[in-house]
Design an enzyme around this catalytic site. Structure first.
Site, mmCIF file in Angstrom:
data_model
loop_
_atom_site.group_PDB
_atom_site.id
_atom_site.type_symbol
_atom_site.label_atom_id
_atom_site.label_comp_id
_atom_site.label_asym_id
_atom_site.label_seq_id
_atom_site.Cartn_x
_atom_site.Cartn_y
_atom_site.Cartn_z
ATOM 1 N N ASN A 7 0.915 -1.247 -0.068
ATOM 2 C CA ASN A 7 -0.075 -0.042 -0.103
ATOM 3 C C ASN A 7 0.931 1.190 0.087
ATOM 4 O OD1 ASN A 7 -1.910 1.957 0.620
ATOM 5 N ND2 ASN A 7 -2.773 1.079 2.127
ATOM 6 N N ARG A 91 -2.579 -2.182 -3.474
ATOM 7 C CA ARG A 91 -3.695 -1.358 -3.284
ATOM 8 C C ARG A 91 -3.649 -0.189 -4.188
ATOM 9 N NH1 ARG A 91 -5.246 2.925 1.321
ATOM 10 N NH2 ARG A 91 -7.554 3.000 0.631
ATOM 11 N N HIS A 180 -12.751 2.404 0.047
ATOM 12 C CA HIS A 180 -12.954 1.477 0.826
ATOM 13 C C HIS A 180 -13.555 0.329 0.343
ATOM 14 C CE1 HIS A 180 -12.854 4.944 4.220
ATOM 15 N NE2 HIS A 180 -11.762 4.487 4.124
ATOM 16 N N ASN A 211 -10.200 6.348 10.570
ATOM 17 C CA ASN A 211 -10.038 7.703 10.640
ATOM 18 C C ASN A 211 -10.794 8.420 9.134
ATOM 19 O OD1 ASN A 211 -8.831 10.046 11.304
ATOM 20 N ND2 ASN A 211 -7.167 9.479 10.315
ATOM 21 N N GLY A 212 -10.740 7.660 8.215
ATOM 22 C CA GLY A 212 -11.497 7.734 7.044
ATOM 23 C C GLY A 212 -12.833 7.018 7.309
ATOM 24 N N ARG A 241 -12.001 14.965 8.125
ATOM 25 C CA ARG A 241 -12.544 15.251 6.820
ATOM 26 C C ARG A 241 -14.281 15.791 7.272
ATOM 27 N NH1 ARG A 241 -11.013 10.120 3.311
ATOM 28 N NH2 ARG A 241 -9.230 9.885 4.715
ATOM 29 N N GLU A 335 -14.745 -0.986 15.222
ATOM 30 C CA GLU A 335 -14.288 -2.236 15.899
ATOM 31 C C GLU A 335 -13.810 -2.049 17.492
ATOM 32 O OE1 GLU A 335 -10.807 -3.772 13.831
ATOM 33 O OE2 GLU A 335 -12.053 -3.551 11.662
ATOM 34 N N GLU A 385 -8.196 -5.632 5.055
ATOM 35 C CA GLU A 385 -7.943 -5.270 3.662
ATOM 36 C C GLU A 385 -6.736 -6.147 3.061
ATOM 37 O OE1 GLU A 385 -8.435 -1.091 4.907
ATOM 38 O OE2 GLU A 385 -9.413 -0.761 2.992
HETATM 39 P P1 AMP Z 1 -8.298 3.260 10.960
HETATM 40 O O1 AMP Z 1 -8.337 4.342 10.134
HETATM 41 O O2 AMP Z 1 -9.115 2.186 10.838
HETATM 42 O O3 AMP Z 1 -7.067 2.525 11.540
HETATM 43 O O4 AMP Z 1 -8.711 3.827 12.539
HETATM 44 C C1 AMP Z 1 -8.068 4.812 13.280
HETATM 45 C C2 AMP Z 1 -8.884 5.308 14.324
HETATM 46 O O5 AMP Z 1 -9.607 4.517 15.206
HETATM 47 C C3 AMP Z 1 -8.316 6.209 15.473
HETATM 48 O O6 AMP Z 1 -8.301 7.654 14.957
HETATM 49 C C4 AMP Z 1 -9.219 6.311 16.248
HETATM 50 O O7 AMP Z 1 -10.195 7.331 16.527
HETATM 51 C C5 AMP Z 1 -9.940 5.144 16.514
HETATM 52 N N1 AMP Z 1 -9.544 3.907 17.509
HETATM 53 C C6 AMP Z 1 -8.612 3.024 17.459
HETATM 54 N N2 AMP Z 1 -8.696 2.541 18.790
HETATM 55 C C7 AMP Z 1 -9.637 3.171 19.479
HETATM 56 C C8 AMP Z 1 -10.261 2.692 20.781
HETATM 57 N N3 AMP Z 1 -9.545 1.715 21.574
HETATM 58 N N4 AMP Z 1 -11.273 3.252 21.097
HETATM 59 C C9 AMP Z 1 -11.715 4.172 20.189
HETATM 60 N N5 AMP Z 1 -11.336 4.560 19.273
HETATM 61 C C10 AMP Z 1 -10.294 3.968 18.892
#
Ligand code: AMP
Length: 397
Positions: A7, A91, A180, A211-212, A241, A335, A385
């Site tokens: 990626n 990706r 996604h 985050n996205g 965003r 999650e 992914e």
């Molecule tokens: P991703 O882009 O899928 O990697 O998601 C990242 C985001 O997941 C982070 O910016 C957090 O806002 C959220 N996140 C990760 N761990 C936790 C947690 N234990 N509780 C709440 N939010 C979480």
């Protein structure tokens, strides 16, 4: 066979080496600051300590070479020879209308990816650089492109057209593409598998909340609508965003703040979302939850607005789906944040959605979290992914 999943960003490169038989991750890692001072490779071999390699990396070619060296290193490596890597899966963010599935990379495919850079100027050129670097370092190894947009290509025109002059679609291909896609595909397929049902028989809403963040409506195994649009800016309120807003706000803010269109775009991408709405507390839900618990009103407002937008999208997708059988939460927030799931589902109680609070009180596990008498099955399905990319790469071979 071992598949290297890549990626590639403009100055970064994430990788995983996956054994396609056992589906185990043999090693993963991240190269940062490629072409910038302070380049670093963080390599995490399974079952061994992580290794940090700090050395100048002028370009992606050198970065790929260092990744290969790390994979075959006699101490922290996980394979003995480069020839053990049977394929590379890349990706690629934008496949436009051209690609509705993954493809093996040929000179024509590379040309198409380059042409599609107009729609994803930050991503496609970087993806292409990664492809070229892998081709150079691993000549003869099959390379596949797995597009973020491909799964959404089944949307009907009524879902993907904007209310704009038709000629913009003809001239510039302005339409909803969605992103996604690899995750929405994987999560909806896995949700059906966990339930012991065929995806073709289900109406599934996938909430990919990272985050996205994006939501998709998957009917009988096909995507019929999704919240991201021409770019990954539309739809939900995300980490930084904005998601949906009145398009007239762009010129209004530009005028008031003396910003160019590109600068306003930057505000919408990098300074908005829950980060902007909370007055700059954070884009991370862990920080926002802590601030809200401490009584920070703006953090509370950001969270409430976020929950509301997610619930509104889920309910709206009952229209293309003609009902909802399953809601599946995935990605960092989906999650790991039980409160987000609880608050969203609370707003959907009118349609018979009911959570089991005890089952919802967990992070990162595949689990049905709805109550036994809920009319809609609610689940957490951790996305993967990289595994999906490896599987699609193998399928192409
Ligand atoms: P991703 O882009 O899928 O990697 O998601 C990242 C985001 O997941 C982070 O910016 C957090 O806002 C959220 N996140 C990760 N761990 C936790 C947690 N234990 N509780 C709440 N939010 C979480």
């Amino acid at each position: 066979m071992k598949v290297l999943v890549i990626n590639c960003g403009s100055s970064s490169l994430k990788y995983q080496l996956i054994d396609s038989d056992s589906e185990a991750v043999l090693a993963k890692g991240l190269v940062e600051r490629i072409g910038i001072e302070g380049s670093i490779l963080t390599h995490r071999p399974a079952g061994k300590d992580k290794v940090e390699i700090k050395t100048p990396m002028e370009d992606h070619n050198i970065a790929v070479k260092l990744v290969i060296d790390a994979l075959i290193d006699k101490d922290h490596g996980v394979i003995s020879d480069l020839s053990e890597i049977g394929a590379v899966g890349h990706r690629v963010v934008h496949g436009g209308e051209k690609f509705n599935k993954a493809v093996l990379i040929t000179p024509e495919v590379k040309k198409d990816i380059e042409e599609l850079s107009a729609l994803a100027p930050l991503h496609n050129p970087a993806n292409l650089i990664g492809i070229n670097a892998c081709e150079q370092n691993m000549p003869g190894v099959p390379q596949a492109a797995i597009f973020d947009t491909a799964f959404h290509q089944t949307m009907p025109a009524s879902s993907y057209m904007y209310g704009l002059p038709y000629e913009y679609y003809e001239k510039y291909k302005i339409r909803r593409y969605g992103f996604h896609g690899t995750s929405h595909d994987y999560v909806s397929a896995r949700a059906a598998e966990i339930l012991g049902k065929k995806r073709e028989d289900l109406k599934i809403v996938v909430c990919h909340l990272g985050n996205g963040a994006s939501i998709s409506a998957v009917k009988n195994g096909k995507c019929v609508d999704t919240s991201m649009g021409l770019t990954p800016l539309e739809g939900l309120i995300m980490g930084t965003r904005s998601g949906d807003l009145d398009p007239a706000i762009l010129s209004y803010v530009g005028e008031k703040e003396g910003l160019s269109a590109a600068e306003v775009n930057n505000v919408l991408n990098k300074k908005s979302g829950v980060f902007g709405l909370s007055g700059g507390v954070s884009s991370d839900f862990r920080d926002l939850n802590a601030a809200a618990a401490d009584g920070n009103e703006k953090a509370k407002l950001a969270l409430d607005t976020y929950y509301y937008r997610v619930a509104k999208y889920v309910a709206a997708y009952a229209v293309p789906l003609e009902g909802i059988d399953v809601i599946a939460f995935a990605a960092g927030v989906g999650e790991n944040d039980p409160q987000v799931r609880a608050k969203v589902c609370e707003k959907l109680a009118f349609m018979g959605v009911k959570l089991d609070a005890a089952k919802n009180d967990m992070r990162g596990e595949e689990q049905i979290i709805s109550a036994d008498d809920s009319k809609v099955t609610v689940m957490v399905v951790p996305t993967n992914e990289e595994l999906a990319i490896a599987r699609q790469t193998i399928a192409l071979l």
